[in-house]
Motif scaffolding. Structure first.
Motif, PDB file in Angstrom:
ATOM      1  N   ILE A  14     -20.871  15.978 -10.376  1.00 53.46           N
ATOM      2  CA  ILE A  14     -19.999  15.321 -11.351  1.00 53.46           C
ATOM      3  C   ILE A  14     -19.164  14.243 -10.680  1.00 53.46           C
ATOM      4  O   ILE A  14     -18.982  13.161 -11.239  1.00 53.46           O
ATOM      5  N   VAL A  15     -18.683  14.504  -9.474  1.00 56.83           N
ATOM      6  CA  VAL A  15     -17.919  13.486  -8.744  1.00 56.83           C
ATOM      7  C   VAL A  15     -18.785  12.246  -8.536  1.00 56.83           C
ATOM      8  O   VAL A  15     -18.340  11.117  -8.763  1.00 56.83           O
ATOM      9  N   GLY A  16     -20.024  12.440  -8.118  1.00 56.48           N
ATOM     10  CA  GLY A  16     -20.929  11.309  -7.883  1.00 56.48           C
ATOM     11  C   GLY A  16     -21.239  10.531  -9.147  1.00 56.48           C
ATOM     12  O   GLY A  16     -21.203   9.296  -9.153  1.00 56.48           O
ATOM     13  N   ILE A  17     -21.532  11.248 -10.219  1.00 56.24           N
ATOM     14  CA  ILE A  17     -21.847  10.576 -11.484  1.00 56.24           C
ATOM     15  C   ILE A  17     -20.628   9.804 -11.994  1.00 56.24           C
ATOM     16  O   ILE A  17     -20.738   8.638 -12.399  1.00 56.24           O
ATOM     17  N   CYS A  18     -19.459  10.432 -11.968  1.00 58.12           N
ATOM     18  CA  CYS A  18     -18.245   9.765 -12.448  1.00 58.12           C
ATOM     19  C   CYS A  18     -17.875   8.582 -11.560  1.00 58.12           C
ATOM     20  O   CYS A  18     -17.394   7.559 -12.058  1.00 58.12           O
ATOM     21  N   LEU A  19     -18.096   8.710 -10.261  1.00 68.05           N
ATOM     22  CA  LEU A  19     -17.813   7.600  -9.353  1.00 68.05           C
ATOM     23  C   LEU A  19     -18.676   6.394  -9.699  1.00 68.05           C
ATOM     24  O   LEU A  19     -18.176   5.263  -9.790  1.00 68.05           O
ATOM     25  N   CYS A  20     -19.951   6.625  -9.935  1.00 64.07           N
ATOM     26  CA  CYS A  20     -20.860   5.524 -10.277  1.00 64.07           C
ATOM     27  C   CYS A  20     -20.521   4.916 -11.639  1.00 64.07           C
ATOM     28  O   CYS A  20     -20.473   3.694 -11.786  1.00 64.07           O
ATOM     29  N   ILE A  21     -20.274   5.758 -12.630  1.00 62.33           N
ATOM     30  CA  ILE A  21     -19.964   5.250 -13.968  1.00 62.33           C
ATOM     31  C   ILE A  21     -18.611   4.527 -13.967  1.00 62.33           C
ATOM     32  O   ILE A  21     -18.463   3.475 -14.598  1.00 62.33           O
ATOM     33  N   LYS A  26     -15.545  -0.474 -14.322  1.00 61.06           N
ATOM     34  CA  LYS A  26     -14.540  -1.358 -13.739  1.00 61.06           C
ATOM     35  C   LYS A  26     -15.092  -2.765 -13.515  1.00 61.06           C
ATOM     36  O   LYS A  26     -14.399  -3.755 -13.727  1.00 61.06           O
ATOM     37  N   ASN A  27     -16.351  -2.865 -13.110  1.00 63.00           N
ATOM     38  CA  ASN A  27     -16.924  -4.165 -12.778  1.00 63.00           C
ATOM     39  C   ASN A  27     -17.648  -4.842 -13.940  1.00 63.00           C
ATOM     40  O   ASN A  27     -17.842  -6.049 -13.909  1.00 63.00           O
ATOM     41  N   SER A  28     -18.049  -4.080 -14.946  1.00 58.83           N
ATOM     42  CA  SER A  28     -18.797  -4.666 -16.061  1.00 58.83           C
ATOM     43  C   SER A  28     -17.925  -5.018 -17.255  1.00 58.83           C
ATOM     44  O   SER A  28     -18.314  -5.833 -18.085  1.00 58.83           O
ATOM     45  N   PHE A  29     -16.781  -4.364 -17.359  1.00 54.66           N
ATOM     46  CA  PHE A  29     -15.901  -4.597 -18.504  1.00 54.66           C
ATOM     47  C   PHE A  29     -14.515  -4.996 -18.003  1.00 54.66           C
ATOM     48  O   PHE A  29     -13.600  -4.165 -17.946  1.00 54.66           O
ATOM     49  N   PRO A  30     -14.337  -6.266 -17.645  1.00 50.76           N
ATOM     50  CA  PRO A  30     -13.032  -6.687 -17.110  1.00 50.76           C
ATOM     51  C   PRO A  30     -11.903  -6.560 -18.128  1.00 50.76           C
ATOM     52  O   PRO A  30     -10.738  -6.487 -17.750  1.00 50.76           O
ATOM     53  N   SER A  31     -12.221  -6.508 -19.418  1.00 51.21           N
ATOM     54  CA  SER A  31     -11.175  -6.367 -20.423  1.00 51.21           C
ATOM     55  C   SER A  31     -10.665  -4.925 -20.524  1.00 51.21           C
ATOM     56  O   SER A  31      -9.610  -4.682 -21.119  1.00 51.21           O
ATOM     57  N   ILE A  40     -11.014   8.333 -18.920  1.00 49.92           N
ATOM     58  CA  ILE A  40     -12.437   8.340 -19.238  1.00 49.92           C
ATOM     59  C   ILE A  40     -13.186   9.252 -18.261  1.00 49.92           C
ATOM     60  O   ILE A  40     -14.062  10.025 -18.657  1.00 49.92           O
ATOM     61  N   MET A  41     -12.841   9.185 -16.990  1.00 50.65           N
ATOM     62  CA  MET A  41     -13.515  10.019 -15.982  1.00 50.65           C
ATOM     63  C   MET A  41     -13.203  11.502 -16.179  1.00 50.65           C
ATOM     64  O   MET A  41     -14.071  12.350 -15.994  1.00 50.65           O
ATOM     65  N   ALA A  42     -11.977  11.833 -16.569  1.00 51.91           N
ATOM     66  CA  ALA A  42     -11.622  13.231 -16.818  1.00 51.91           C
ATOM     67  C   ALA A  42     -12.411  13.778 -18.004  1.00 51.91           C
ATOM     68  O   ALA A  42     -12.973  14.888 -17.937  1.00 51.91           O
ATOM     69  N   VAL A  43     -12.490  13.011 -19.077  1.00 56.46           N
ATOM     70  CA  VAL A  43     -13.242  13.440 -20.260  1.00 56.46           C
ATOM     71  C   VAL A  43     -14.733  13.530 -19.932  1.00 56.46           C
ATOM     72  O   VAL A  43     -15.408  14.509 -20.307  1.00 56.46           O
ATOM     73  N   LEU A  44     -15.254  12.541 -19.228  1.00 53.52           N
ATOM     74  CA  LEU A  44     -16.660  12.568 -18.841  1.00 53.52           C
ATOM     75  C   LEU A  44     -16.951  13.762 -17.935  1.00 53.52           C
ATOM     76  O   LEU A  44     -17.980  14.418 -18.077  1.00 53.52           O
ATOM     77  N   GLY A  45     -16.039  14.062 -17.015  1.00 53.26           N
ATOM     78  CA  GLY A  45     -16.212  15.214 -16.131  1.00 53.26           C
ATOM     79  C   GLY A  45     -16.281  16.512 -16.912  1.00 53.26           C
ATOM     80  O   GLY A  45     -17.105  17.385 -16.623  1.00 53.26           O
ATOM     81  N   VAL A  46     -15.420  16.656 -17.910  1.00 51.70           N
ATOM     82  CA  VAL A  46     -15.445  17.863 -18.743  1.00 51.70           C
ATOM     83  C   VAL A  46     -16.760  17.960 -19.507  1.00 51.70           C
ATOM     84  O   VAL A  46     -17.398  19.015 -19.550  1.00 51.70           O
ATOM     85  N   VAL A  47     -17.178  16.850 -20.113  1.00 48.87           N
ATOM     86  CA  VAL A  47     -18.432  16.851 -20.879  1.00 48.87           C
ATOM     87  C   VAL A  47     -19.609  17.203 -19.974  1.00 48.87           C
ATOM     88  O   VAL A  47     -20.466  18.030 -20.340  1.00 48.87           O
ATOM     89  N   LEU A  48     -19.662  16.604 -18.795  1.00 47.85           N
ATOM     90  CA  LEU A  48     -20.759  16.898 -17.873  1.00 47.85           C
ATOM     91  C   LEU A  48     -20.740  18.351 -17.408  1.00 47.85           C
ATOM     92  O   LEU A  48     -21.793  18.997 -17.333  1.00 47.85           O
ATOM     93  N   ASN A  49     -19.559  18.880 -17.112  1.00 41.93           N
ATOM     94  CA  ASN A  49     -19.490  20.259 -16.631  1.00 41.93           C
ATOM     95  C   ASN A  49     -19.832  21.262 -17.732  1.00 41.93           C
ATOM     96  O   ASN A  49     -20.494  22.259 -17.472  1.00 41.93           O
ATOM     97  N   VAL A  50     -19.408  20.992 -18.954  1.00 41.56           N
ATOM     98  CA  VAL A  50     -19.792  21.860 -20.073  1.00 41.56           C
ATOM     99  C   VAL A  50     -21.302  21.799 -20.264  1.00 41.56           C
ATOM    100  O   VAL A  50     -21.956  22.821 -20.521  1.00 41.56           O
TER     101      VAL A  50
END
Length: 87
Positions: A14-21, A26-31, A40-50
Motif C-alpha cells: 500500500i505504501v508503494g502504490i500510494c507513493l506512486c499514485i 502531484k505532477n499531473s494535476f498542478p491545480s 487522498i492517500m489516507a482514503v486510498l490506503g484504507v480502500v486498498l487495505n480493505v
C-alpha cells in the motif's frame, strides 16, 4: 513514548502504490492543492487495505491510513534527500 507498535500497521504494498499514485497526482494535476494529497492517500490506503484483507475492522482501517500517510512522508524524505544532494 514507544511507537514501534506502528511497524505492525505498515503494509509495504500500500505504501508503494500510494507513493506512486501520489507522485502522479502531484505532477499531473498542478491545480490540485498539495494539502489534499495526504487526505487522498489516507482514503486510498484504507480502500486498498480493505480490498486486500477483505474485512473492515479498526486494525484494517488504521493500517490503511497509516500506510497511505507513510507514503507522503516517504515522498518528502526523497525530496529532501534529492534537494540536499543538489546543493
Amino acid at each position: 513514548m514507544d511507537l514501534t507498535f506502528l511497524n505492525d500497521y505498515v503494509v509495504l504494498v500500500i505504501v508503494g502504490i500510494c507513493l506512486c499514485i501520489g507522485y502522479v497526482l502531484k505532477n499531473s494535476f498542478p491545480s490540485l492543492d498539495n494539502k489534499y494529497i495526504p487526505l487522498i492517500m489516507a482514503v486510498l490506503g484504507v480502500v486498498l487495505n480493505v480490498w486486500i484483507v477483505k474485512d473492515i475492522s479498526p486494525d484494517v482501517l488504521l493500517a490503511g491510513m497509516f500506510s497511505g500517510l507513510a507514503s507522503t512522508g516517504f515522498h518528502q524524505l526523497f525530496v529532501s534527500l534529492i534537494n540536499k544532494e543538489d546543493k
